[in-house]
Design a protein around this motif. Structure first.
Motif, short mmCIF file in Angstrom:
data_model
loop_
_atom_site.label_atom_id
_atom_site.label_comp_id
_atom_site.label_asym_id
_atom_site.label_seq_id
_atom_site.Cartn_x
_atom_site.Cartn_y
_atom_site.Cartn_z
N THR A 137 0.97 -1.24 -0.04
CA THR A 137 -0.07 0.02 -0.10
C THR A 137 0.97 1.25 -0.04
O THR A 137 0.31 2.31 0.26
N ASP A 138 2.21 1.05 -0.13
CA ASP A 138 2.88 2.42 -0.14
C ASP A 138 2.62 3.17 -1.36
O ASP A 138 2.22 2.59 -2.30
N GLN A 139 3.01 4.36 -1.21
CA GLN A 139 2.93 5.24 -2.61
C GLN A 139 3.65 4.85 -3.64
O GLN A 139 3.10 4.99 -4.73
N VAL A 140 4.79 4.33 -3.64
CA VAL A 140 5.46 3.87 -4.57
C VAL A 140 6.04 2.49 -4.04
O VAL A 140 6.67 2.28 -3.15
N VAL A 141 5.68 1.45 -5.29
CA VAL A 141 6.04 -0.03 -4.76
C VAL A 141 7.40 -0.60 -5.53
O VAL A 141 8.30 -0.90 -5.04
N GLY A 142 7.23 -0.27 -7.02
CA GLY A 142 8.49 -0.59 -7.88
C GLY A 142 8.77 -1.98 -7.61
O GLY A 142 8.15 -3.01 -7.45
N THR A 143 10.39 -2.20 -7.43
CA THR A 143 10.99 -3.43 -7.14
C THR A 143 10.65 -3.72 -5.78
O THR A 143 11.24 -4.96 -5.50
N LYS A 144 10.33 -3.13 -4.78
CA LYS A 144 10.00 -3.65 -3.50
C LYS A 144 9.29 -4.76 -3.33
O LYS A 144 9.23 -5.56 -2.41
N VAL A 145 8.26 -4.91 -4.56
CA VAL A 145 7.36 -6.01 -4.29
C VAL A 145 7.95 -7.22 -4.45
O VAL A 145 7.56 -8.22 -4.11
N PHE A 146 9.33 -7.49 -4.98
CA PHE A 146 10.33 -8.62 -4.88
C PHE A 146 10.89 -8.65 -3.68
O PHE A 146 11.85 -9.80 -3.76
N CYS A 147 10.75 -7.97 -2.75
CA CYS A 147 11.62 -7.95 -1.56
C CYS A 147 10.63 -8.42 -0.43
O CYS A 147 9.65 -7.92 -0.17
N PRO A 148 11.45 -9.28 0.55
CA PRO A 148 12.52 -10.33 0.13
C PRO A 148 12.29 -11.08 -0.79
O PRO A 148 11.33 -11.62 -1.00
N ASP A 149 13.32 -11.58 -1.42
CA ASP A 149 13.25 -12.48 -2.25
C ASP A 149 13.76 -13.83 -1.89
O ASP A 149 13.65 -14.08 -0.63
#
Length: 383
Positions: free
Chosen positions: A95-107
């Motif tokens: 739900t963060d304002q910007v997700v970006g590559t954070k969606v793949f963390c933790p991998d």
């Protein structure tokens, strides 16, 4: 929704709750009581499937608190909703304002990913309807592509081997079969079907449909990569990799990237909150539409934005609807379904809904479109 396949088995159809993400249990329940209930009423079906997204703290709470799990179960029951699948890709902060590559963390090289997935397995084993043949959990295609190494690959392999062992123990303990669906995505370590099939072949089973770890086939991701469904399914068959779950949406296409109006329309779809990877036919790609100026523009572009199939994107854009329909035919149009879990995952609407009521109507329209296609393939809706 439930459908009877011609072989007598049940195909479960629903929608992915990441379209209205909530990062705490009360928020999840509020969306079930609100949006999901409205979708079911709009469709006028006796039961509606919903693929829950549970942030890591919520999954941990539900896995370790019977009272919290019962609270969620009561909401599902009163709203006539069922859960046969979970979206285990976003770990938290979705739900963060910007997700970006954070969606793949933790991998999958990090212990937090393993702990989160094991919690989801335990939760789904409790929520799964008694007559469902199995439950499924989507997970990320190992990691974002950089950094990656043989050592990281080995760590990911060890972690998923551990998941497979936990799935076997869970089935012995509860009698419930839970399966993991690894979902290739543009820009990740496993972004093409061939890459995923090679990596997942270790988990293949001699009996089709019984492997505990297989593929999550996202029809938008496949189309963005310009992969042909016929080739993709042939590759999976040769590798012995099961399709555990079908994730359904279409991707926007810009046939003529030299069209300034088309480039503008493409950039307006979706939101910068999420990655909007762009691929050029026969050429390279970029990690976001804002970088598309780096592409040659000599061939068609497709963008990672899950748009609906029931309505066309704004001109001059088109959509990969034919690829979606081809995948549906291959998934459930044969003598036996290749998967029993189909989930609509649309979040990039041509005109973004302003209220949860509008969102529910949009989701219902997409599910009606899907219902029509499935009945056209010979599946029978179960009342």
């Amino acid at each position: 929704m439930r459908f009877r396949h011609r072989d007598g088995s049940t195909v479960h159809v629903g929608y992915c709750a990441t379209v209205h993400p909530a990062d705490d249990l009360d928020g999840v329940i509020a969306d079930l009581d609100g949006c999901a209930r409205r979708v079911r009423v709009e469709l006028d079906v006796p039961v509606l499937g919903i693929g829950l997204w549970l942030a890591s703290p919520v999954a941990d709470r539900l896995a370790n608190s019977p009272s919290s799990l019962n609270k969620l179960r009561r909401s599902l029951t009163r709203n006539h909703l069922e859960v046969v699948t979970l979206n285990g890709i976003p770990h938290a902060h979705f739900t963060d304002q910007v997700v970006g590559t954070k969606v793949f963390c933790p991998d999958w090289t990090e212990p937090e990913r393993l702990r989160y997935t094991l919690d989801l397995v335990d939760v789904l084993a409790e929520l799964l309807p008694a007559d469902a043949s199995y439950g499924s959990i989507s997970t990320l295609p190992l990691a974002w592509r950089v950094p990656w190494s043989k050592a990281r690959d080995a760590a990911a392999r060890k972690a998923l081997d551990g998941v497979e062992q936990h799935l076997a123990r869970t089935e012995t303990r509860t009698g419930r079969r839970i399966r993991i669906a690894v979902e290739p995505e543009p820009g990740c370590v496993l972004e093409m079907i061939g890459q995923a099939a090679a990596w997942l072949s270790r988990y293949s089973s001699p009996n089709v449909g019984t492997s505990r770890i297989g593929l999550g086939l996202d029809t938008c991701h496949l189309a963005v990569q310009f992969e042909e469904p016929a080739d993709a399914f042939e590759t999976l068959w040769r590798a012995g990799v099961d399709v555990v779950k079908g994730q359904l949406a279409v991707a926007p296409t810009l046939v003529d990237p030299s069209d300034a109006a088309g480039r503008y329309a493409l950039g307006q779809l979706g939101t910068p909150k999420y990655l909007r990877q762009v691929r050029e036919w026969g050429g390279p790609g970029v990690d976001d539409v804002a970088q598309a100026y780096e592409l040659s523009g000599h061939s068609a572009w497709r963008m990672h934005a899950h748009v609906p199939a029931h309505t066309a994107p704004p001109p001059p854009l088109s959509a990969t609807t034919l690829a979606l329909e081809d995948c549906l035919t291959r998934l459930v149009g044969g003598g036996h379904p290749l998967t029993h879990h189909l989930e609509s995952e649309v979040y990039a609407w041509p005109r973004p809904p302003k209220t949860k009521q509008q969102l529910a109507k949009r989701i219902a329209k997409e599910l009606r479109w899907l219902r029509d296609r499935l009945t056209g393939l010979g599946l029978q809706a179960i009342d």
